[in-house]
Motif scaffolding. Sequence first.
Motif, PDB file in Angstrom:
ATOM      1  N   ARG A  73       0.863  -1.176   0.000  1.00 21.87           N
ATOM      2  CA  ARG A  73       0.000   0.000   0.000  1.00 21.87           C
ATOM      3  C   ARG A  73       0.899   1.226   0.000  1.00 21.87           C
ATOM      4  NH1 ARG A  73      -0.594   3.969   2.710  1.00 21.87           N
ATOM      5  NH2 ARG A  73       0.252   3.090   4.595  1.00 21.87           N
ATOM      6  N   LEU A  74       0.736   2.045  -1.000  1.00 20.81           N
ATOM      7  CA  LEU A  74       1.518   3.272  -1.101  1.00 20.81           C
ATOM      8  C   LEU A  74       0.584   4.464  -1.098  1.00 20.81           C
ATOM      9  CD1 LEU A  74       4.058   2.242  -3.883  1.00 20.81           C
ATOM     10  CD2 LEU A  74       4.383   2.156  -1.409  1.00 20.81           C
ATOM     11  N   SER A  75       0.981   5.497  -0.383  1.00 22.82           N
ATOM     12  CA  SER A  75       0.238   6.753  -0.416  1.00 22.82           C
ATOM     13  C   SER A  75       1.246   7.874  -0.635  1.00 22.82           C
ATOM     14  CB  SER A  75      -0.548   6.964   0.882  1.00 22.82           C
ATOM     15  OG  SER A  75       0.335   6.986   1.992  1.00 22.82           O
ATOM     16  N   LEU A  76       0.758   8.995  -1.061  1.00 24.27           N
ATOM     17  CA  LEU A  76       1.634  10.133  -1.320  1.00 24.27           C
ATOM     18  C   LEU A  76       1.517  11.146  -0.199  1.00 24.27           C
ATOM     19  CD1 LEU A  76       0.985  10.699  -5.116  1.00 24.27           C
ATOM     20  CD2 LEU A  76       3.119   9.963  -4.053  1.00 24.27           C
ATOM     21  N   SER A  77       2.663  11.630   0.246  1.00 23.52           N
ATOM     22  CA  SER A  77       2.702  12.695   1.237  1.00 23.52           C
ATOM     23  C   SER A  77       2.284  13.992   0.559  1.00 23.52           C
ATOM     24  CB  SER A  77       4.120  12.828   1.798  1.00 23.52           C
ATOM     25  OG  SER A  77       4.286  14.085   2.418  1.00 23.52           O
ATOM     26  N   PHE A  78       1.242  14.601   1.039  1.00 18.68           N
ATOM     27  CA  PHE A  78       0.800  15.873   0.470  1.00 18.68           C
ATOM     28  C   PHE A  78       1.928  16.893   0.551  1.00 18.68           C
ATOM     29  CE2 PHE A  78      -1.015  20.107   0.932  1.00 18.68           C
ATOM     30  CZ  PHE A  78      -1.755  20.201  -0.225  1.00 18.68           C
ATOM     31  N   ASN A  79       2.585  16.950   1.698  1.00 13.97           N
ATOM     32  CA  ASN A  79       3.672  17.922   1.871  1.00 13.97           C
ATOM     33  C   ASN A  79       4.818  17.656   0.906  1.00 13.97           C
ATOM     34  OD1 ASN A  79       2.249  19.127   3.922  1.00 13.97           O
ATOM     35  ND2 ASN A  79       3.369  18.113   5.545  1.00 13.97           N
ATOM     36  N   GLY A  80       5.212  16.392   0.768  1.00  9.96           N
ATOM     37  CA  GLY A  80       6.327  16.060  -0.110  1.00  9.96           C
ATOM     38  C   GLY A  80       6.035  16.363  -1.569  1.00  9.96           C
ATOM     39  N   VAL A  81       4.858  15.985  -2.024  1.00 10.54           N
ATOM     40  CA  VAL A  81       4.493  16.203  -3.424  1.00 10.54           C
ATOM     41  C   VAL A  81       4.283  17.693  -3.694  1.00 10.54           C
ATOM     42  CG1 VAL A  81       2.747  15.737  -5.185  1.00 10.54           C
ATOM     43  CG2 VAL A  81       3.540  13.907  -3.697  1.00 10.54           C
ATOM     44  N   THR A  82       3.639  18.401  -2.762  1.00  3.69           N
ATOM     45  CA  THR A  82       3.416  19.833  -2.930  1.00  3.69           C
ATOM     46  C   THR A  82       4.745  20.587  -2.944  1.00  3.69           C
ATOM     47  OG1 THR A  82       1.278  19.662  -1.839  1.00  3.69           O
ATOM     48  CG2 THR A  82       2.237  21.852  -1.987  1.00  3.69           C
ATOM     49  N   ALA A  83       5.652  20.228  -2.049  1.00  5.62           N
ATOM     50  CA  ALA A  83       6.965  20.889  -2.017  1.00  5.62           C
ATOM     51  C   ALA A  83       7.706  20.673  -3.331  1.00  5.62           C
ATOM     52  CB  ALA A  83       7.781  20.378  -0.840  1.00  5.62           C
ATOM     53  N   ALA A  84       7.656  19.471  -3.875  1.00  9.17           N
ATOM     54  CA  ALA A  84       8.325  19.184  -5.140  1.00  9.17           C
ATOM     55  C   ALA A  84       7.706  20.003  -6.278  1.00  9.17           C
ATOM     56  CB  ALA A  84       8.247  17.692  -5.455  1.00  9.17           C
ATOM     57  N   ALA A  85       6.392  20.103  -6.277  1.00  4.15           N
ATOM     58  CA  ALA A  85       5.713  20.880  -7.320  1.00  4.15           C
ATOM     59  C   ALA A  85       6.071  22.359  -7.209  1.00  4.15           C
ATOM     60  CB  ALA A  85       4.198  20.684  -7.217  1.00  4.15           C
ATOM     61  N   LEU A  86       6.137  22.871  -5.995  1.00  2.00           N
ATOM     62  CA  LEU A  86       6.492  24.278  -5.807  1.00  2.00           C
ATOM     63  C   LEU A  86       7.940  24.547  -6.207  1.00  2.00           C
ATOM     64  CD1 LEU A  86       4.627  25.055  -2.469  1.00  2.00           C
ATOM     65  CD2 LEU A  86       4.072  25.899  -4.768  1.00  2.00           C
ATOM     66  N   ARG A  87       8.845  23.615  -5.898  1.00  2.00           N
ATOM     67  CA  ARG A  87      10.245  23.763  -6.337  1.00  2.00           C
ATOM     68  C   ARG A  87      10.332  23.798  -7.859  1.00  2.00           C
ATOM     69  NH1 ARG A  87      11.278  20.491  -1.903  1.00  2.00           N
ATOM     70  NH2 ARG A  87      11.245  18.589  -3.143  1.00  2.00           N
ATOM     71  N   ALA A  88       9.601  22.896  -8.515  1.00  3.06           N
ATOM     72  CA  ALA A  88       9.600  22.858  -9.973  1.00  3.06           C
ATOM     73  C   ALA A  88       9.035  24.163 -10.543  1.00  3.06           C
ATOM     74  CB  ALA A  88       8.806  21.662 -10.476  1.00  3.06           C
ATOM     75  N   LEU A  89       7.988  24.660  -9.929  1.00  2.00           N
ATOM     76  CA  LEU A  89       7.405  25.931 -10.375  1.00  2.00           C
ATOM     77  C   LEU A  89       8.403  27.075 -10.170  1.00  2.00           C
ATOM     78  CD1 LEU A  89       4.948  27.462 -11.455  1.00  2.00           C
ATOM     79  CD2 LEU A  89       4.145  27.652  -9.097  1.00  2.00           C
ATOM     80  N   GLY A  90       9.050  27.079  -9.019  1.00  2.00           N
ATOM     81  CA  GLY A  90      10.043  28.109  -8.723  1.00  2.00           C
ATOM     82  C   GLY A  90      11.215  28.082  -9.698  1.00  2.00           C
ATOM     83  N   ASP A  91      11.584  26.921 -10.151  1.00  2.00           N
ATOM     84  CA  ASP A  91      12.687  26.780 -11.115  1.00  2.00           C
ATOM     85  C   ASP A  91      12.346  27.414 -12.462  1.00  2.00           C
ATOM     86  OD1 ASP A  91      14.190  25.463  -9.224  1.00  2.00           O
ATOM     87  OD2 ASP A  91      13.775  23.462 -10.033  1.00  2.00           O
ATOM     88  N   GLN A  92      11.052  27.581 -12.734  1.00  2.00           N
ATOM     89  CA  GLN A  92      10.623  28.147 -14.008  1.00  2.00           C
ATOM     90  C   GLN A  92      10.532  29.672 -13.987  1.00  2.00           C
ATOM     91  OE1 GLN A  92       7.030  26.245 -15.389  1.00  2.00           O
ATOM     92  NE2 GLN A  92       7.796  24.216 -14.856  1.00  2.00           N
ATOM     93  N   ILE A  93      10.644  30.261 -12.804  1.00  2.00           N
ATOM     94  CA  ILE A  93      10.539  31.721 -12.669  1.00  2.00           C
ATOM     95  C   ILE A  93      11.897  32.332 -13.019  1.00  2.00           C
ATOM     96  CG2 ILE A  93      10.118  33.631 -11.083  1.00  2.00           C
ATOM     97  CD1 ILE A  93       8.266  31.721  -9.517  1.00  2.00           C
ATOM     98  N   PRO A  94      11.916  33.218 -14.003  1.00  2.00           N
ATOM     99  CA  PRO A  94      13.192  33.829 -14.396  1.00  2.00           C
ATOM    100  C   PRO A  94      13.777  34.722 -13.299  1.00  2.00           C
ATOM    101  CG  PRO A  94      11.372  34.600 -15.818  1.00  2.00           C
ATOM    102  CD  PRO A  94      10.796  33.687 -14.791  1.00  2.00           C
ATOM    103  N   GLY A  95      15.115  34.735 -13.255  1.00  2.00           N
ATOM    104  CA  GLY A  95      15.871  35.649 -12.396  1.00  2.00           C
ATOM    105  C   GLY A  95      15.849  35.298 -10.994  1.00  2.00           C
TER     106      GLY A  95
END
Length: 95
Positions: A73-95
């Motif tokens: 049984r596997l579940s996803l950590s909301f915090n872990g997945v959200t943090a990864a998504a926010l990091r990826a989004l932040g990487d796309q912001i110029p400057g």
Amino acid sequence: LGDILDTPGIDGFDIGTWDLAASMGHAGNAGHPDVQAVVKTILAEAHKRNRVIGYTLSNFEQAQDRLPSGYRRLSLSFNGVTAAALRALGDQIPG
């Protein structure tokens, strides 16, 4: 371990690997070989008893390691997945 896994009416368990590591003197190191040896023992004993062992993933890549290891049984950590998504989004912001 056997008494815990044989508890009537309970057939699913999670291993608190970070708590286990801390209790074994390896706080903050759930990947320590001693901790992983105990995890393997728990998984083997659970499998013998047809018990489900679960794991909360911090990212999708961990699923590739956990399923073949015996987790059922596997579940996803909301915090872990959200943090990864926010990091990826932040990487796309110029400057």
